[in-house]
Design an enzyme around this catalytic site. Structure first.
Site, PDB file in Angstrom:
ATOM      1  N   GLY A  89      -0.578 -12.466   8.944  1.00 31.02           N
ATOM      2  CA  GLY A  89      -0.255 -12.879   7.625  1.00 31.02           C
ATOM      3  C   GLY A  89      -1.051 -12.510   6.538  1.00 31.02           C
ATOM      4  O   GLY A  89      -0.956 -12.767   5.250  1.00 31.02           O
ATOM      5  N   GLY A 111       0.859  -1.053   0.113  1.00 30.40           N
ATOM      6  CA  GLY A 111      -0.174   0.023   0.012  1.00 30.40           C
ATOM      7  C   GLY A 111       0.874   1.317  -0.158  1.00 30.40           C
ATOM      8  O   GLY A 111       0.750   2.164  -0.909  1.00 30.40           O
ATOM      9  N   THR A 112       1.753   1.177   0.918  1.00 30.84           N
ATOM     10  CA  THR A 112       2.818   2.329   1.173  1.00 30.84           C
ATOM     11  C   THR A 112       3.497   2.767  -0.216  1.00 30.84           C
ATOM     12  O   THR A 112       3.629   3.555  -0.691  1.00 30.84           O
ATOM     13  CB  THR A 112       3.696   2.273   2.141  1.00 30.84           C
ATOM     14  OG1 THR A 112       2.917   2.171   3.411  1.00 30.84           O
ATOM     15  CG2 THR A 112       4.392   3.641   2.411  1.00 30.84           C
ATOM     16  N   ARG A 151      -3.791 -31.326  26.123  1.00 31.68           N
ATOM     17  CA  ARG A 151      -4.811 -30.537  25.421  1.00 31.68           C
ATOM     18  C   ARG A 151      -4.507 -30.464  23.965  1.00 31.68           C
ATOM     19  O   ARG A 151      -3.515 -30.799  23.628  1.00 31.68           O
ATOM     20  CB  ARG A 151      -4.882 -29.023  26.002  1.00 31.68           C
ATOM     21  CG  ARG A 151      -5.522 -28.802  27.313  1.00 31.68           C
ATOM     22  CD  ARG A 151      -5.539 -27.699  27.974  1.00 31.68           C
ATOM     23  NE  ARG A 151      -6.399 -27.566  29.031  1.00 31.68           N
ATOM     24  CZ  ARG A 151      -6.106 -26.621  30.194  1.00 31.68           C
ATOM     25  NH1 ARG A 151      -4.997 -25.891  30.089  1.00 31.68           N
ATOM     26  NH2 ARG A 151      -6.841 -26.567  31.289  1.00 31.68           N
ATOM     27  N   ASP A 172       4.178 -10.088   6.760  1.00 36.38           N
ATOM     28  CA  ASP A 172       3.151 -11.141   5.872  1.00 36.38           C
ATOM     29  C   ASP A 172       4.226 -11.826   4.824  1.00 36.38           C
ATOM     30  O   ASP A 172       3.982 -13.128   4.411  1.00 36.38           O
ATOM     31  CB  ASP A 172       2.278 -10.442   5.093  1.00 36.38           C
ATOM     32  CG  ASP A 172       1.242  -9.808   6.097  1.00 36.38           C
ATOM     33  OD1 ASP A 172       1.272 -10.204   7.446  1.00 36.38           O
ATOM     34  OD2 ASP A 172       0.805  -8.971   5.950  1.00 36.38           O
ATOM     35  N   GLU A 182      -4.340 -16.320  10.099  1.00 31.24           N
ATOM     36  CA  GLU A 182      -5.553 -15.564  10.667  1.00 31.24           C
ATOM     37  C   GLU A 182      -6.380 -15.731   9.168  1.00 31.24           C
ATOM     38  O   GLU A 182      -7.620 -15.423   9.210  1.00 31.24           O
ATOM     39  CB  GLU A 182      -5.199 -14.082  10.604  1.00 31.24           C
ATOM     40  CG  GLU A 182      -4.502 -13.360   9.550  1.00 31.24           C
ATOM     41  CD  GLU A 182      -4.080 -11.916   9.997  1.00 31.24           C
ATOM     42  OE1 GLU A 182      -4.527 -11.471  11.143  1.00 31.24           O
ATOM     43  OE2 GLU A 182      -3.653 -11.245   9.309  1.00 31.24           O
TER      44      GLU A 182
END
Ligand code: F6P
Length: 363
Positions: free
Chosen positions: A185, A119-120, A177, A142, A237
């Site tokens: 990312g 973007g930048t 567990r 990322d 994510e």
């Protein structure tokens, strides 16, 4: 043309190593070329309205090599070509690029080094098209820019997640567990893949390989059958179930980003608990992955990128981005560099090595 005054800004989400780049740029520009270096605060925001700058002398950049964050500040809200403001609850977009260009001229900056993600750097390229002498430096945890072998900040994030998985391994084993760890990312699975592999995760879920819960359960049961009463799931994510969607934490109104991802780890853990597959807990590492000092690899990459950017400026190679290509410094036109996102290749050797050592991708 001889560059006498050089500006530098850091834009977009921060990551470890930004300060190391600032230090490298200032040291090299001053000592090699006698330039004056001007730091611009808060990305392009610092060039809108009254300009906000700081003089980057050699003294000012002392101790920055290992300091996290960016002393200049950063922002992912200030796209001058499409500046978003919320007025009376509505998003109002204005073009403030003239202001930025005028400020660059008033500050008598002969050139500008822009450190940021896609973007930048897209903004940097548009400024270049408007006559500003720009050189880009790629940054993102990322690691999703195809033009460079790796972006700085990425391996630091991988180290942080790997250490977290190491710690989760022991508590998972103690309590028998399933532990879910969610990484950042965006739409690329690099962080989850490389840290999951390094940390010995049993199941790695990434956006590039849609998963099913049946296969996830199968992998947990297979481990149980081998007497392994705990399982580590490392999920990006941006991972999504087969035929389903990514989990969106927030719709973003005032930033260049349109959505903020996050929450898939918690969803998986809730499902595994509710379906009584196993006792499960989840941890989302979030911005911990971007904070703190950079690892040795990233510090050196930043020093190389920063100094190379200054040489590019001195040689008048504007509109270019400094990249690492085949492990050597190189330059590519910014517009080409930001055009291609690099995703994990589901057939690539990294994924294959993971599968060969028993990792399930939930597919
Ligand atoms: O692009 C870097 C990144 O950290 C992504 O991995 C993540 O989705 C996003 O930025 C988070 O952005 P913010 O800092 O705005 O929450």
């Amino acid at each position: 043309m001889t560059v006498k005054r050089l500006g530098i800004l850091t834009g977009g989400g921060d990551c470890a190593g930004l300060n190391s780049v600032i230090r490298a740029v200032a040291k090299c520009a001053i000592s090699r070329y006698g330039m004056t270096v001007v730091g611009i605060r808060d990305g392009f925001e610092g060039l809108m309205g009254e300009p906000r700058t700081v003089s980057l002398t050699t003294y000012m950049v002392k101790g920055l090599l290992y300091r996290g964050g960016t002393i200049l500040g950063s922002s992912n809200k200030g796209d001058p070509f499409a500046y978003k403001r919320i007025i009376d609850g509505k998003v109002v977009i204005t073009d403030r690029s003239d202001e930025v260009i005028e400020n660059i001229r008033n500050l008598e900056l002969d050139a500008l080094i822009v450190v940021g993600g896609d973007g930048t750097n897209a903004i940097a390229y548009r400024l270049f098209q408007r006559g500003i002498n720009v050189v880009g430096v790629p940054k993102t945890i990322d690691n999703d820019l195809a033009a460079t072998d790796v972006t700085f900040g990425y391996y630091t994030a991988v180290e942080i997640v790997t250490e977290a998985i190491d710690r989760l391994q022991t508590t998972a084993e103690s309590h028998h567990r399933v532990m879910v760890v969610e990484t950042m990312g965006r739409n690329a699975g690099w962080i989850a893949l490389e840290s999951g592999l390094a940390g010995g995760a049993d199941i790695i879920l990434i956006p590039e390989i849609p998963f099913t819960m049946e296969k996830v359960v199968e992998a947990i049961r297979e481990r149980e059958a081998m007497g392994r009463r705990f399982t580590i799931i490392c999920v990006a994510e941006g991972a999504k179930p087969s035929g389903g969607n990514q989990v969106i934490r927030e719709i973003v109104k005032d930033s260049a980003e349109t959505v903020r991802l996050g929450g898939i780890g918690e969803q998986i853990a809730t499902w595994l608990n509710e379906e009584k597959v196993a006792e499960c807990r989840s941890t989302a590492l979030g911005h911990i992955q971007r904070g703190g000092s950079a690892c040795a690899f990233d510090r050196n990459l930043c020093t190389r990128l920063g100094t190379h950017a200054v040489h590019a400026v001195a040689e008048g190679k504007f509109g270019q981005m400094v990249v690492l290509k085949n492990w050597k410094m190189d330059l590519v036109p910014i517009h080409e560099a930001i055009a291609k996102i690099r995703h994990v290749d589901p057939e690539g050797d990294l994924v294959r090595s993971a599968r060969d050592t028993g990792v399930s991708f939930g597919d």
